[in-house]
Design an enzyme around this catalytic site. Structure first.
Site, PDB file in Angstrom:
ATOM      1  N   LYS A  80       0.824  -1.220   0.000  1.00 28.13           N
ATOM      2  CA  LYS A  80       0.000   0.000   0.000  1.00 28.13           C
ATOM      3  C   LYS A  80       0.853   1.263   0.000  1.00 28.13           C
ATOM      4  O   LYS A  80       0.361   2.345  -0.348  1.00 28.13           O
ATOM      5  CB  LYS A  80      -0.967   0.010   1.188  1.00 28.13           C
ATOM      6  CG  LYS A  80      -0.335   0.123   2.556  1.00 28.13           C
ATOM      7  CD  LYS A  80      -1.401   0.066   3.646  1.00 28.13           C
ATOM      8  CE  LYS A  80      -0.794   0.086   5.041  1.00 28.13           C
ATOM      9  NZ  LYS A  80      -0.132   1.336   5.393  1.00 28.13           N
ATOM     10  N   ASP A  81       2.139   1.170   0.369  1.00 23.00           N
ATOM     11  CA  ASP A  81       3.028   2.334   0.383  1.00 23.00           C
ATOM     12  C   ASP A  81       3.689   2.589  -0.970  1.00 23.00           C
ATOM     13  O   ASP A  81       4.383   3.599  -1.132  1.00 23.00           O
ATOM     14  CB  ASP A  81       4.146   2.147   1.430  1.00 23.00           C
ATOM     15  CG  ASP A  81       3.630   2.141   2.851  1.00 23.00           C
ATOM     16  OD1 ASP A  81       2.572   2.748   3.100  1.00 23.00           O
ATOM     17  OD2 ASP A  81       4.287   1.517   3.715  1.00 23.00           O
ATOM     18  N   THR A 122      -4.661   9.614  13.280  1.00 27.05           N
ATOM     19  CA  THR A 122      -4.202   8.838  12.130  1.00 27.05           C
ATOM     20  C   THR A 122      -3.426   9.756  11.198  1.00 27.05           C
ATOM     21  O   THR A 122      -3.731  10.946  11.101  1.00 27.05           O
ATOM     22  CB  THR A 122      -5.362   8.196  11.351  1.00 27.05           C
ATOM     23  OG1 THR A 122      -4.836   7.543  10.178  1.00 27.05           O
ATOM     24  CG2 THR A 122      -6.388   9.228  10.900  1.00 27.05           C
ATOM     25  N   LEU A 125      -4.970  10.154   5.175  1.00 27.68           N
ATOM     26  CA  LEU A 125      -6.118  10.945   4.735  1.00 27.68           C
ATOM     27  C   LEU A 125      -7.316  10.045   4.442  1.00 27.68           C
ATOM     28  O   LEU A 125      -8.466  10.457   4.642  1.00 27.68           O
ATOM     29  CB  LEU A 125      -5.751  11.743   3.476  1.00 27.68           C
ATOM     30  CG  LEU A 125      -4.728  12.865   3.644  1.00 27.68           C
ATOM     31  CD1 LEU A 125      -4.486  13.555   2.306  1.00 27.68           C
ATOM     32  CD2 LEU A 125      -5.183  13.879   4.683  1.00 27.68           C
ATOM     33  N   ARG A 126      -7.062   8.847   3.970  1.00 33.41           N
ATOM     34  CA  ARG A 126      -8.151   7.897   3.694  1.00 33.41           C
ATOM     35  C   ARG A 126      -8.886   7.543   4.977  1.00 33.41           C
ATOM     36  O   ARG A 126     -10.120   7.575   5.043  1.00 33.41           O
ATOM     37  CB  ARG A 126      -7.579   6.621   3.050  1.00 33.41           C
ATOM     38  CG  ARG A 126      -8.596   5.485   2.898  1.00 33.41           C
ATOM     39  CD  ARG A 126      -7.903   4.192   2.489  1.00 33.41           C
ATOM     40  NE  ARG A 126      -6.925   3.750   3.469  1.00 33.41           N
ATOM     41  CZ  ARG A 126      -7.215   3.038   4.556  1.00 33.41           C
ATOM     42  NH1 ARG A 126      -8.465   2.682   4.803  1.00 33.41           N
ATOM     43  NH2 ARG A 126      -6.270   2.676   5.393  1.00 33.41           N
ATOM     44  N   ARG A 127      -8.148   7.221   6.027  1.00 30.78           N
ATOM     45  CA  ARG A 127      -8.774   6.877   7.304  1.00 30.78           C
ATOM     46  C   ARG A 127      -9.475   8.090   7.912  1.00 30.78           C
ATOM     47  O   ARG A 127     -10.578   7.981   8.432  1.00 30.78           O
ATOM     48  CB  ARG A 127      -7.715   6.330   8.271  1.00 30.78           C
ATOM     49  CG  ARG A 127      -7.185   4.948   7.874  1.00 30.78           C
ATOM     50  CD  ARG A 127      -5.997   4.549   8.721  1.00 30.78           C
ATOM     51  NE  ARG A 127      -5.531   3.209   8.377  1.00 30.78           N
ATOM     52  CZ  ARG A 127      -4.271   2.796   8.510  1.00 30.78           C
ATOM     53  NH1 ARG A 127      -3.357   3.627   8.988  1.00 30.78           N
ATOM     54  NH2 ARG A 127      -3.930   1.563   8.169  1.00 30.78           N
ATOM     55  N   LYS A 128      -8.817   9.243   7.839  1.00 36.89           N
ATOM     56  CA  LYS A 128      -9.405  10.458   8.397  1.00 36.89           C
ATOM     57  C   LYS A 128     -10.730  10.785   7.719  1.00 36.89           C
ATOM     58  O   LYS A 128     -11.735  11.070   8.385  1.00 36.89           O
ATOM     59  CB  LYS A 128      -8.429  11.633   8.233  1.00 36.89           C
ATOM     60  CG  LYS A 128      -8.981  12.958   8.741  1.00 36.89           C
ATOM     61  CD  LYS A 128      -7.963  14.089   8.556  1.00 36.89           C
ATOM     62  CE  LYS A 128      -8.520  15.407   9.077  1.00 36.89           C
ATOM     63  NZ  LYS A 128      -7.539  16.517   8.926  1.00 36.89           N
ATOM     64  N   ARG A 144       2.122  10.276  13.013  1.00 31.18           N
ATOM     65  CA  ARG A 144       3.158   9.803  12.095  1.00 31.18           C
ATOM     66  C   ARG A 144       4.140   8.901  12.832  1.00 31.18           C
ATOM     67  O   ARG A 144       4.181   8.856  14.045  1.00 31.18           O
ATOM     68  CB  ARG A 144       3.924  10.996  11.512  1.00 31.18           C
ATOM     69  CG  ARG A 144       3.120  11.839  10.529  1.00 31.18           C
ATOM     70  CD  ARG A 144       2.926  11.158   9.187  1.00 31.18           C
ATOM     71  NE  ARG A 144       4.154  10.498   8.766  1.00 31.18           N
ATOM     72  CZ  ARG A 144       5.242  11.128   8.297  1.00 31.18           C
ATOM     73  NH1 ARG A 144       5.252  12.440   8.190  1.00 31.18           N
ATOM     74  NH2 ARG A 144       6.314  10.447   7.932  1.00 31.18           N
ATOM     75  N   THR A 149       6.302   3.591  17.130  1.00 34.21           N
ATOM     76  CA  THR A 149       6.267   5.013  17.487  1.00 34.21           C
ATOM     77  C   THR A 149       4.836   5.494  17.652  1.00 34.21           C
ATOM     78  O   THR A 149       4.498   6.224  18.597  1.00 34.21           O
ATOM     79  CB  THR A 149       6.966   5.857  16.400  1.00 34.21           C
ATOM     80  OG1 THR A 149       8.321   5.420  16.278  1.00 34.21           O
ATOM     81  CG2 THR A 149       6.947   7.336  16.753  1.00 34.21           C
ATOM     82  N   ARG A 150       3.949   5.074  16.741  1.00 31.19           N
ATOM     83  CA  ARG A 150       2.549   5.513  16.803  1.00 31.19           C
ATOM     84  C   ARG A 150       1.838   4.931  18.023  1.00 31.19           C
ATOM     85  O   ARG A 150       1.035   5.609  18.658  1.00 31.19           O
ATOM     86  CB  ARG A 150       1.827   5.125  15.512  1.00 31.19           C
ATOM     87  CG  ARG A 150       2.162   6.064  14.350  1.00 31.19           C
ATOM     88  CD  ARG A 150       1.418   5.688  13.080  1.00 31.19           C
ATOM     89  NE  ARG A 150       2.034   4.554  12.408  1.00 31.19           N
ATOM     90  CZ  ARG A 150       1.379   3.592  11.791  1.00 31.19           C
ATOM     91  NH1 ARG A 150       0.055   3.593  11.776  1.00 31.19           N
ATOM     92  NH2 ARG A 150       2.035   2.615  11.182  1.00 31.19           N
ATOM     93  N   CYS A 235      -0.648   7.768  -3.468  1.00 29.71           N
ATOM     94  CA  CYS A 235      -0.937   6.916  -2.311  1.00 29.71           C
ATOM     95  C   CYS A 235      -1.334   7.727  -1.081  1.00 29.71           C
ATOM     96  O   CYS A 235      -1.362   7.222   0.016  1.00 29.71           O
ATOM     97  CB  CYS A 235       0.231   5.985  -1.998  1.00 29.71           C
ATOM     98  SG  CYS A 235       1.770   6.805  -1.625  1.00 29.71           S
TER      99      CYS A 235
END
Length: 307
Positions: A80-81, A122, A125-128, A144, A149-150, A235
């Site tokens: 996905k990245d 998050t 942008l898709r999740r937001k 990020r 880290t998250r 992406c």
């Protein structure tokens, strides 16, 4: 099989897990391998949202350079990245069997905030956009960093929760007990899939990694990424897509959506076709969205994301 296949990877725990998984599979086939960790700009620049950096493929670019310059032979990515257009000379070598595709909300304590007001985090942008579409009264903070880290940032802040890909947490045993499956959220194109890329002129390496390819996952991710590419989303735009093979009736089901940044606009398409019609499924689904109002939204999104 005397050549040692050098595997380039980001140096996060999840990326190293993915690289070591590919390494072991190649070792089991009789190939020698070496892990070469590389730190990407996406891991270093953590104080800006991804879209503000203005680079598609920020997590893959450093590894692309390492491959083209001959420092590594293959690179392993969360698919996905990866931008839908690979750099010249680099080709898709294998797509591994897909893991869990869904997003999850990792929360702290009560989930009562889901019915009222709350703050979640998050960096996607898709999740937001999808979260705000469902919960317009909520606040969404930028988050990020790599998975570890998250997770730590979630603990350190007073947010109600944060959204993660289930597959990433499951792969490194970080999935907590307090989570909610967001089965209503359309995943990122190719979410849960691992991609191995190699140089197109390296026949030895391409032959080796091709033995790891899972055809069902390859077809599904091709459809999803074709949808993304046709929308010209890169992406980072709020685009979700999922394709699934239905063995019972030998069909391919596809669901895709495009959202405005604030989640207020949503263009969705769902199609089921016979398996022999899969090659253009993502293209036709994207065209349907573009012709029904999505094109104007894409123009608006490109303008917003350039600012």
């Amino acid at each position: 099989m005397s050549k040692i296949i050098r595997i380039g990877t980001r140096d996060s725990e999840l990326a190293l897990w993915q690289a070591n998984t590919v390494s072991k599979k190649l070792n089991d086939l009789g190939y020698k391998t070496q892990i070469v960790p590389v730190k990407s700009d996406g891991d270093i620049i953590l104080d800006k949202p991804l879209y503000e950096l203005g680079i598609t493929g920020i997590f893959t670019k450093t590894l692309d350079v390492a491959m083209i310059s001959g420092k590594v032979d293959i690179a392993v990515h969360s698919m996905k990245d990866v931008p839908t257009a690979l750099p010249q000379g680099i080709v898709q070598g294998a797509v591994l069997p897909r893991a869990n595709v869904i997003d999850i909300l990792v929360h702290k304590g009560s989930t009562a905030f889901l019915e009222t007001e709350g703050t979640i985090a998050t960096g996607s942008l898709r999740r937001k956009a999808q979260w705000l579409h469902k919960h317009p009264n909520h606040l969404v903070e930028d988050l990020r960093g790599n998975v570890n880290t998250r997770m730590q940032k979630l603990k350190d802040n007073n947010w109600n929760g944060a959204i993660f890909a289930a597959a990433g947490l499951e792969r490194i045993n970080l999935k907590p007990s307090e989570f909610v499956n967001l089965d209503w959220m359309i995943p990122a194109p190719a979410q849960g899939a691992m991609l191995v890329v190699a140089m197109e002129n390296d026949n030895f390496t391409l032959d080796a990694v091709s033995q790891l390819n899972d055809i069902e996952t390859e077809i599904a991710t091709h459809i999803e990424r074709q949808f993304l590419r046709t929308l010209e989303g890169g992406c980072t735009a709020p685009i979700g897509a999922i394709a699934k093979y239905n063995e019972k009736d030998d069909t391919m089901n596809f669901k895709g959506a495009l959202f405005s940044l604030d989640g207020k606009q949503k263009f969705e398409v769902e199609k089921t076709v016979p398996i022999n019609e899969w090659k253009k499924l993502g293209f036709f689904a994207a065209k349907e969205i573009l012709e029904n109002g999505g094109e104007a939204l894409m123009i608006e999104l490109r303008s917003q994301l350039k600012k």
